[in-house]
Enzyme design. Structure first.
Site, PDB file in Angstrom:
ATOM      1  CG  HIS A 270      -1.937  -1.119   1.161  1.00  0.00           C
ATOM      2  ND1 HIS A 270      -2.395  -1.772   2.284  1.00  0.00           N
ATOM      3  CD2 HIS A 270      -2.577  -1.690   0.103  1.00  0.00           C
ATOM      4  CE1 HIS A 270      -3.272  -2.698   1.922  1.00  0.00           C
ATOM      5  NE2 HIS A 270      -3.401  -2.664   0.605  1.00  0.00           N
ATOM      6  CD  GLU A 273      -0.083   0.379   4.560  1.00  0.00           C
ATOM      7  OE1 GLU A 273       0.706  -0.594   4.626  1.00  0.00           O
ATOM      8  OE2 GLU A 273      -1.321   0.232   4.472  1.00  0.00           O
ATOM      9  NE  ARG A 336      -6.433  -0.014   0.255  1.00  0.00           N
ATOM     10  CZ  ARG A 336      -6.278  -0.677   1.382  1.00  0.00           C
ATOM     11  NH1 ARG A 336      -5.770  -0.052   2.436  1.00  0.00           N
ATOM     12  NH2 ARG A 336      -6.613  -1.948   1.485  1.00  0.00           N
ATOM     13  CG  HIS A 404       0.618  -4.061   5.519  1.00  0.00           C
ATOM     14  ND1 HIS A 404       0.067  -3.540   4.370  1.00  0.00           N
ATOM     15  CD2 HIS A 404       0.875  -5.365   5.249  1.00  0.00           C
ATOM     16  CE1 HIS A 404      -0.019  -4.480   3.449  1.00  0.00           C
ATOM     17  NE2 HIS A 404       0.485  -5.606   3.952  1.00  0.00           N
ATOM     18  CD  GLU A 480      -1.481  -3.540   9.491  1.00  0.00           C
ATOM     19  OE1 GLU A 480      -1.116  -2.351   9.361  1.00  0.00           O
ATOM     20  OE2 GLU A 480      -2.073  -4.177   8.606  1.00  0.00           O
TER      21      GLU A 480
END
Length: 522
Positions: A270, A273, A336, A404, A480
């Site tokens: 993405h 990020e 994104r 991410h 994440e």
């Protein structure tokens, strides 16, 4: 769990033969017609999502004023069912879902959006967590000038003066031949700023040139717009007495590995990020420094670094989505998807790479203008196909780590269903718990653990699911990174170092655990 009052996406799309009629107040807040026969896939995206700017000399200049008036709100939910229902409604309305958990969902809202209209779908509390997206975008890319207070705009909103709008500060120049960029390790000036792909490649080359016996750079594919996708391959040939041969165990038996283990660490599926790319580079750099230990500025001991390099052949892919990544620097910071033409008729652009993988892939219901458009078919995005090829070609593939942001989570398969459980779930859970504990110790930032479906979303075509079920990567995790919503995707550059330190600690713990599980008695 209390029963959910929310309409589901399927029931909404089923009305009037999949033609959507929005309530007048809600349609007006989105700038959409109130009449019938307005298909969601043909409706315009939210303002700013597809803005292409005409640049002056030197190319396009990113105009962050397109985000004036945008805010991020948090909708409280109660459990997975309610979470997924709210996500469905948000996607139907072309709202950008920033994060979701079984307790809340973060949504980016345009200035004209009527919260009262959203409230009719959600009786739960709705609070603002980022009152001004454009204020965060004004922060310079360099951490040297960034505010050290990560939450001052929340603590004292009334007293704080609104900053003057300006272009993002230029990224500080760096010299890949200057020794302080490599041998200073974690204190390298390189980690004081985010870098576009034109600066990532020279840095990868510099690492390979500094440590030619341990690292090499390869082109592993090309993007939709023809940019190269690079990989840094790190490892060393197995030697007698190294990490393949372990010490005496408690049961009195010696144990060893029959071969080295393949591990792929990817980032930036993405585009927005940025911290994922910086963290992938940081991990590779720290590992190389630790193995040589010419400086004390690596978090890794020589023993840990050598054990990892002797056990694993690691492929780092720091910019999986180079088109989208560069687009976030030049045009739209919050882009994104990739930059592949999704539908020539509507002019919509972009495939969500992390919905384009071939395991349990689904075409979706919202069409090519959606933020989570999964592509026309599995692996229709060249970037996804390239990363899949990396996984397929990795010898003795044992693990896949997909970096991410945001949320501070360590996740394992599956994403497509909460009812599907991986055979290795017990091991995956144990590995994640240890890694989360190690990462949390560094700066006292907690990490949640769980399956993707349980902790964050239910979606098809996820990279993690494919890597585990199709490529055979038992140790498949999505990590994440920072933070938990104060900045979201707009994490300031001052957070690059602490994020890298946390990621290093949890990676080392996870690598040790995988190795222990892999060794066999002899």
């Amino acid at each position: 769990m209390r029963s959910t009052p929310f309409l589901t996406l399927a029931s909404l799309l089923a009305t009037t033969s999949a033609y959507i009629v929005l309530p007048p107040e809600l349609a007006s807040s989105l700038g959409r017609p109130t009449t019938a026969h307005q298909r969601p896939e043909l409706s315009p995206q939210a303002p700013g999502h597809q803005i292409v700017l005409g640049g002056g000399e030197g190319g396009p200049v990113r105009d962050d004023s397109i985000w004036d008036g945008y805010e991020v709100v948090r909708v409280r939910v109660d459990g997975v069912e309610e979470r997924d229902s709210v996500r469905d409604i948000a996607k139907l309305l072309h709202l950008d879902v920033w994060s979701s958990t079984p307790t809340h969902i973060d949504l980016l809202l345009p200035p004209s959006f009527a919260l009262s209209a959203l409230a009719q779908y959600s009786p739960s509390p709705i609070t603002t967590i980022v009152p001004s997206v454009s204020d965060l975008l004004v922060s310079p890319l360099s951490s040297s000038d960034a505010s050290s207070s990560s939450s001052s705009h929340h603590k004292d909103k009334k007293k704080k003066k609104k900053p003057k709008k300006s272009r993002p500060e230029p990224i500080p120049p760096w010299d890949p031949s200057a020794p302080e960029y490599l041998t200073n390790g974690t204190r390298s000036p390189f980690y004081t700023a985010y870098h576009p792909s034109a600066e990532v490649k020279p840095f990868l080359n510099a690492l390979a040139e500094e440590w030619p016996e341990l690292a090499r750079v390869e082109t592993v594919g090309h993007s939709a717009e023809g940019r190269e996708i690079w990989a840094l391959k790190v490892g060393k040939p197995p030697q007698e007495g190294d990490g393949l041969r372990a010490s005496l165990q408690k049961d009195g038996k010696k144990r060893k590995l029959s071969h080295k283990l393949g591990l792929v660490i990817a980032a930036n599926q993405h585009a927005r990020e940025w911290i994922s790319t910086s963290t992938a580079l940081y991990l590779a750099h720290t590992l190389l420094l630790g193995a040589n230990k010419t400086t004390s500025s690596s978090e890794l001991s020589r023993k840990d670094a050598e054990l990892i390099l002797n056990t694993f052949d690691i492929t780092f892919v720091p910019v999986t989505n180079p088109d989208g990544y560069d687009y976030t620097f030049t045009t739209n910071r919050l882009w994104r998807k990739n930059r592949q033409v999704a539908d020539p008729e509507s002019g919509c652009v972009g495939t969500d790479l992390n919905r384009n993988w071939g395991y349990q892939w689904s075409p979706g219901q919202l069409g090519p203008c959606s933020e989570s458009f999964p592509g026309s078919s599995p692996f229709s995005a060249p970037e996804t196909a390239a990363l899949a090829d990396v996984l397929r070609s990795t010898e003795h593939l044992t693990g896949f780590i997909d970096l991410h942001s945001y949320g501070q989570m360590i996740l394992w398969p599956y994403a497509y269903s909460c009812d599907a459980l991986p055979a290795a779930e017990e091991d995956l859970h144990e590995g994640a718990l240890g890694a989360a504990k190690a990462g949390s110790k560094v700066h006292k930032k907690p990490f949640k653990v769980g399956s993707v479906c349980e902790v964050t979303y239910t979606e098809s075509g996820d990279a993690l699911d494919w890597a585990y079920a199709e490529a055979g990567a038992k140790w498949s995790y999505s990590i994440e990174l920072r933070d938990t919503g104060i900045h979201g995707f707009l994490l300031p550059a001052s957070e690059i170092l602490p994020t890298g330190e946390e990621a290093t600690a949890l990676f080392v713990d996870l690598a040790r655990f995988i190795r222990i599980k892999a060794i066999q008695p002899y």
